[in-house]
Write a protein that holds these residues in place. Structure first.
Motif, PDB file in Angstrom:
ATOM      1  N   LEU A  45      23.612  -4.487  27.178  1.00  0.00           N
ATOM      2  CA  LEU A  45      22.365  -4.266  26.457  1.00  0.00           C
ATOM      3  C   LEU A  45      21.667  -3.000  26.921  1.00  0.00           C
ATOM      4  O   LEU A  45      20.678  -2.574  26.340  1.00  0.00           O
ATOM      5  N   LEU A  46      22.203  -2.416  27.964  1.00  0.00           N
ATOM      6  CA  LEU A  46      21.635  -1.181  28.502  1.00  0.00           C
ATOM      7  C   LEU A  46      22.763  -0.317  29.046  1.00  0.00           C
ATOM      8  O   LEU A  46      23.649  -0.815  29.740  1.00  0.00           O
ATOM      9  N   ASP A  47      22.723   0.959  28.704  1.00  0.00           N
ATOM     10  CA  ASP A  47      23.731   1.911  29.177  1.00  0.00           C
ATOM     11  C   ASP A  47      23.058   2.870  30.151  1.00  0.00           C
ATOM     12  O   ASP A  47      22.051   3.503  29.808  1.00  0.00           O
ATOM     13  N   VAL A  48      23.574   2.958  31.357  1.00  0.00           N
ATOM     14  CA  VAL A  48      22.971   3.839  32.351  1.00  0.00           C
ATOM     15  C   VAL A  48      24.039   4.677  33.039  1.00  0.00           C
ATOM     16  O   VAL A  48      25.218   4.338  33.043  1.00  0.00           O
ATOM     17  N   VAL A  49      23.583   5.789  33.607  1.00  0.00           N
ATOM     18  CA  VAL A  49      24.439   6.663  34.406  1.00  0.00           C
ATOM     19  C   VAL A  49      23.887   6.641  35.824  1.00  0.00           C
ATOM     20  O   VAL A  49      22.710   6.915  36.047  1.00  0.00           O
ATOM     21  N   TYR A  50      24.724   6.295  36.772  1.00  0.00           N
ATOM     22  CA  TYR A  50      24.285   6.232  38.161  1.00  0.00           C
ATOM     23  C   TYR A  50      24.348   7.614  38.811  1.00  0.00           C
ATOM     24  O   TYR A  50      25.215   8.424  38.499  1.00  0.00           O
ATOM     25  N   THR A  59      19.353   6.830  31.874  1.00  0.00           N
ATOM     26  CA  THR A  59      20.011   6.531  30.602  1.00  0.00           C
ATOM     27  C   THR A  59      20.658   7.799  30.059  1.00  0.00           C
ATOM     28  O   THR A  59      20.216   8.920  30.355  1.00  0.00           O
ATOM     29  N   PRO A  60      21.707   7.681  29.258  1.00  0.00           N
ATOM     30  CA  PRO A  60      22.345   8.869  28.661  1.00  0.00           C
ATOM     31  C   PRO A  60      21.355   9.711  27.860  1.00  0.00           C
ATOM     32  O   PRO A  60      21.442  10.935  27.859  1.00  0.00           O
ATOM     33  N   ARG A  65      17.946  14.804  27.722  1.00  0.00           N
ATOM     34  CA  ARG A  65      16.641  15.463  27.805  1.00  0.00           C
ATOM     35  C   ARG A  65      16.531  16.294  29.080  1.00  0.00           C
ATOM     36  O   ARG A  65      15.965  17.392  29.074  1.00  0.00           O
ATOM     37  N   GLU A  66      17.069  15.768  30.180  1.00  0.00           N
ATOM     38  CA  GLU A  66      17.035  16.511  31.444  1.00  0.00           C
ATOM     39  C   GLU A  66      17.863  17.793  31.350  1.00  0.00           C
ATOM     40  O   GLU A  66      17.494  18.828  31.914  1.00  0.00           O
TER      41      GLU A  66
END
Length: 224
Positions: A45-50, A59-60, A65-66
């Motif tokens: 339910l959530l996609d993240v990049v560590y 988040t992707p 944005r970064e």
């Protein structure tokens, strides 16, 4: 989705709602936050990049944005390796985000591991023109060294800006050399005067030496 999964989702939603409705003194502990995010990721339910140290995640969408912000800070040109180091994110994630960004922004280019914006291309054309007006002649091979960019890319910038932001023309004998109109006009005027005043044949070398002319341009003018 299995019944237990739905129970986990409801519990997580309840946790968030409880925090939102409470006062500022009520906050989830770091452990609870990690548990909530971990379960959301597990349930897809959530996609993240560590981050590379594993202490944070992003988040992707935020990563994209970064990357945009890093491009802006660096004048529209930045190496993805530098982005990865600045954001403390693995290079593969940055490269994936960069590709996603380029899909939504056709003005971006990827050159030798660098993201380049349309604004940078415009500023590059202005810098090339500045050097051209200063020297009267510019060689593309020299520009590749100055700007650390491939010749084909710089030729593309020149081709799309020649006559607009870049004021000059290509050398007929070598399209990788740019000349200003005033330099060409000066050579023509000097050559015309020297040849009209000469009562015998003169060599190109003697004309170049006597009048401090550009040998390649002088040879081209004599042949044209």
């Amino acid at each position: 989705m299995a019944g237990q999964d739905w129970e986990d989702v409801r519990r997580l939603m309840s946790d968030f709602q409880r925090v939102q409705q409470g006062n500022t003194a009520q906050r989830l502990s770091e452990r609870n936050c990690i548990e909530i995010v971990s379960n959301l990721v597990k349930l897809k339910l959530l996609d993240v990049v560590y981050t590379t140290d594993g202490k944070e995640y992003i988040t992707p969408q935020q990563l994209v944005r970064e990357i945009r912000e890093e491009m802006f800070v660096n004048g529209g040109r930045v190496n993805v390796v530098d982005i990865a180091q600045a954001l403390n994110v693995d290079l593969s994630h940055v490269e994936t985000a960069a590709k996603d960004l380029m899909k939504t922004d056709s003005s971006l280019q990827f050159v030798l591991g660098q993201l380049i914006s349309a604004d940078y291309v415009t500023s590059l054309a202005d810098e090339i023109n500045e050097k051209l007006q200063e020297k009267g002649v510019v060689d593309i091979s020299d520009m590749t060294v100055v700007f650390d960019l491939p010749a084909d890319f710089i030729l593309g910038v020149v081709g799309s800006n020649l006559g607009t932001r870049i004021h000059g023309q290509r050398d007929l004998s070598n399209p990788r050399v740019l000349l200003t109109d005033w330099l060409i006009a000066r050579h023509r005027a000097i050559l015309r005067g020297a040849l009209n005043a000469s009562s015998r044949p003169v060599s190109v070398q003697s004309l170049v030496k006597e009048h401090s002319l550009n040998e390649r341009l002088t040879s081209g003018q004599c042949l044209s």
